[in-house]
Write an enzyme that holds these catalytic residues in place. Structure first.
Site, PDB file in Angstrom:
ATOM      1  N   SER A  55       0.843  -1.189   0.000  1.00 56.94           N
ATOM      2  CA  SER A  55       0.000   0.000   0.000  1.00 56.94           C
ATOM      3  C   SER A  55       0.880   1.241   0.000  1.00 56.94           C
ATOM      4  O   SER A  55       2.108   1.146   0.057  1.00 56.94           O
ATOM      5  CB  SER A  55      -0.903   0.012   1.231  1.00 56.94           C
ATOM      6  OG  SER A  55      -0.110   0.236   2.378  1.00 56.94           O
ATOM      7  N   LYS A  56       0.206   2.391  -0.047  1.00 54.91           N
ATOM      8  CA  LYS A  56       0.937   3.661  -0.198  1.00 54.91           C
ATOM      9  C   LYS A  56       2.005   3.856   0.868  1.00 54.91           C
ATOM     10  O   LYS A  56       3.019   4.486   0.627  1.00 54.91           O
ATOM     11  CB  LYS A  56      -0.051   4.821  -0.160  1.00 54.91           C
ATOM     12  CG  LYS A  56      -0.882   4.872  -1.424  1.00 54.91           C
ATOM     13  CD  LYS A  56      -1.392   6.269  -1.690  1.00 54.91           C
ATOM     14  CE  LYS A  56      -2.108   6.340  -3.028  1.00 54.91           C
ATOM     15  NZ  LYS A  56      -3.529   6.298  -2.964  1.00 54.91           N
TER      16      LYS A  56
END
Ligand code: GLU
Length: 481
Positions: free
Chosen positions: A253-254
């Protein structure tokens, strides 16, 4: 008769192309090319609120940059079009009507509040939270009553089955008990199809033979199979690829860093390297080789070598791989790639051609194109900074002063300084100063570049030219006094 292999990539245009989806696209492309089949691009834009034309354009651009060509798609057309779901509404409507007609689907008038309330009750009682079939057997009168209240029905599919089993090309046999499915909505009030429904209609009409997608969709597949069965259609084969994890083994994820293809492009990764790297997150070549050209990825692909376990995204490995690809480029090609990046950074350089001598000097030392920004700085500085503590240490050696003086004496008569004349020049400096080895080379490097380490000195000297080199050595001599 064997069927032509047709795979597809079906992005929802709700943002940039995620690295996990790029991997899905790459695999589908490889599978189609390996089999001499077709790769289809379908835009799944039924979520009207979140889908945008900008996202679609950016996804197409990223796929093109990755070098994935599609045989049919929204821009190229094809026999099974249109390839944007928002343009296929009449097809979904006519197929929905068929299922309503055959009573495989029924109108459901339950409101979101009612469904939520029932769900809470089920949870409180420790029951499964599937739809309880409230609207399954409504009488004509009940329906009229709801309609009169202004309720517009959604459409639910009757999930009447003991269980659904399918043979996943990666996971093997997958069986899901029917009571885990529950009657599910296939079209919203107003007729907008839900993902599971539109996907089946499209995969069937587009004659997709293998559906290869992320395993976040594995729970959708039994529902999709029920829809195939309701139409009497043969489902395609399915393969669910394991997710990509960050180094902490949590879903990528980010917070792990860059997650979209455009970010990787901007950071200076090459598309060949990214395609190679992402392919190997799900698959490995029987040869054990890791640097694989597109041709090899295609020819050596084999379903049996798709991995069952989740892959960890290892940025260091990607950097290493990208560095390998950068080193394999010819200097002219690498210069073409670096030129706009360096120009953007404000370096005064007029053409890729002009950059070539520098490119040759830094090629071995960069892993990403953007690394060049820092690496080339030394070639463009008007003056060197001799104040770095390590540089000062070198300059203050008593031997350094002698080296500089000899350098200036020897070059006094010289008319040109280039790669070829540099070695004989340094030999002459050695002879005249009586200093050799590190004590000879280090001060010259520091005087010319302000750094203790850097690119090949002969090439660097050639780039600077005689006048600049003499000027810098003169400065260094002053400094060392
Ligand atoms: N539009 C879906 C997604 O982006 C496609 C899923 C599928 O490949 O069936 O997740």
């Amino acid at each position: 008769m064997s069927q032509t292999v047709r795979t597809r990539f079906a992005p929802s245009p709700t943002g940039h192309l995620h690295i996990g989806n790029a991997r899905t696209a790459i695999l589908n492309w490889i599978i189609a090319r390996h089999a001499g089949g077709q790769f289809i691009l379908r835009v799944e834009d039924t979520d009207q609120e979140r889908s945008t034309q900008e996202s679609e354009a950016s996804i197409l651009k990223d796929l093109q940059w990755l070098g994935l060509d599609w045989d049919e798609g929204p821009d190229t057309g094809g026999n099974a079009g249109p390839y944007r779901q928002s343009e296929r509404m009449d097809l979904y409507k006519s197929h929905l009507d068929q299922l309503i007609e055959s009573e495989k689907v029924y109108p459901c008038y339950c409101t979101a509040e009612e469904l939520e309330e029932r769900r809470s009750e089920q949870l409180a009682k420790g029951e499964a939270t599937q739809y309880n079939g409230h609207c399954r057997n409504l009488s004509y009168v009940d329906k009229q009553k709801y309609e009169a209240e202004g309720r517009e029905p959604a459409f639910r599919f009757k999930a009447d089955t003991e269980s659904v089993t399918f043979e996943d090309l990666i996971r093997g046999a997958v069986t899901v008990p029917g009571d885990q499915l529950g009657d599910f909505i296939i079209a919203r009030a107003g007729g907008m199809p839900m993902y599971n429904f539109a996907c089946v209609i499209d995969d069937h009409l587009m004659e997709i033979t293998q559906v290869v997608r992320g395993d976040d969709h594995v729970s959708n597949t039994p529902r999709q199979i029920l829809i195939y069965q309701a139409f009497g259609w043969t489902p395609p084969q399915f393969a669910h690829i394991p997710m990509i994890l960050g180094p902490d083994r949590q879903r990528l994820s980010k917070r792990h860093g860059a997650t979209s293809v455009d970010q990787y492009r901007e950071q200076g990764y090459l598309s060949d390297a990214l395609v190679n790297f992402l392919s190997l997150l799900s698959w490995s070549s029987e040869s054990g080789d890791e640097i694989l050209t597109r041709e090899r990825l295609i020819s050596e692909f084999n379903f049996s070598r798709l991995s069952k376990s989740a892959a960890v995204f290892d940025t260091e490995k990607l950097d290493w791989m990208n560095g390998m690809y950068i080193r394999n480029l010819d200097v002219a090609e690498l210069s073409r790639l670096l030129f706009p990046i360096l120009k953007d950074r404000g370096y005064s350089i007029d053409s890729a051609k002009e950059l070539e001598p520098i490119t040759g000097l830094i090629q071995e030392k960069i892993e990403r194109l953007s690394d060049a920004n820092e690496k080339v700085a030394v070639f463009f500085k008007e003056d060197v900074n001799l104040n770095d503590p390590e540089a000062r240490d070198v300059l203050s050696l008593s031997t350094s002063k002698q080296v500089f003086q000899s350098f200036l004496d020897v070059t006094d008569e010289l008319s040109e300084l280039n790669r070829e004349t540099f070695m004989p020049l340094m030999k002459a400096v050695q002879q005249s100063s009586g200093i050799k080895g590190k004590e000879l080379w280090m001060p010259v490097r520091v005087a010319l570049t302000g750094q203790l380490h850097g690119p090949d000195l002969a090439g660097t000297v050639e780039w600077f030219g005689l006048e600049k080199c003499r000027k810098r050595v003169t400065q260094a001599l002053e400094f060392s006094k």
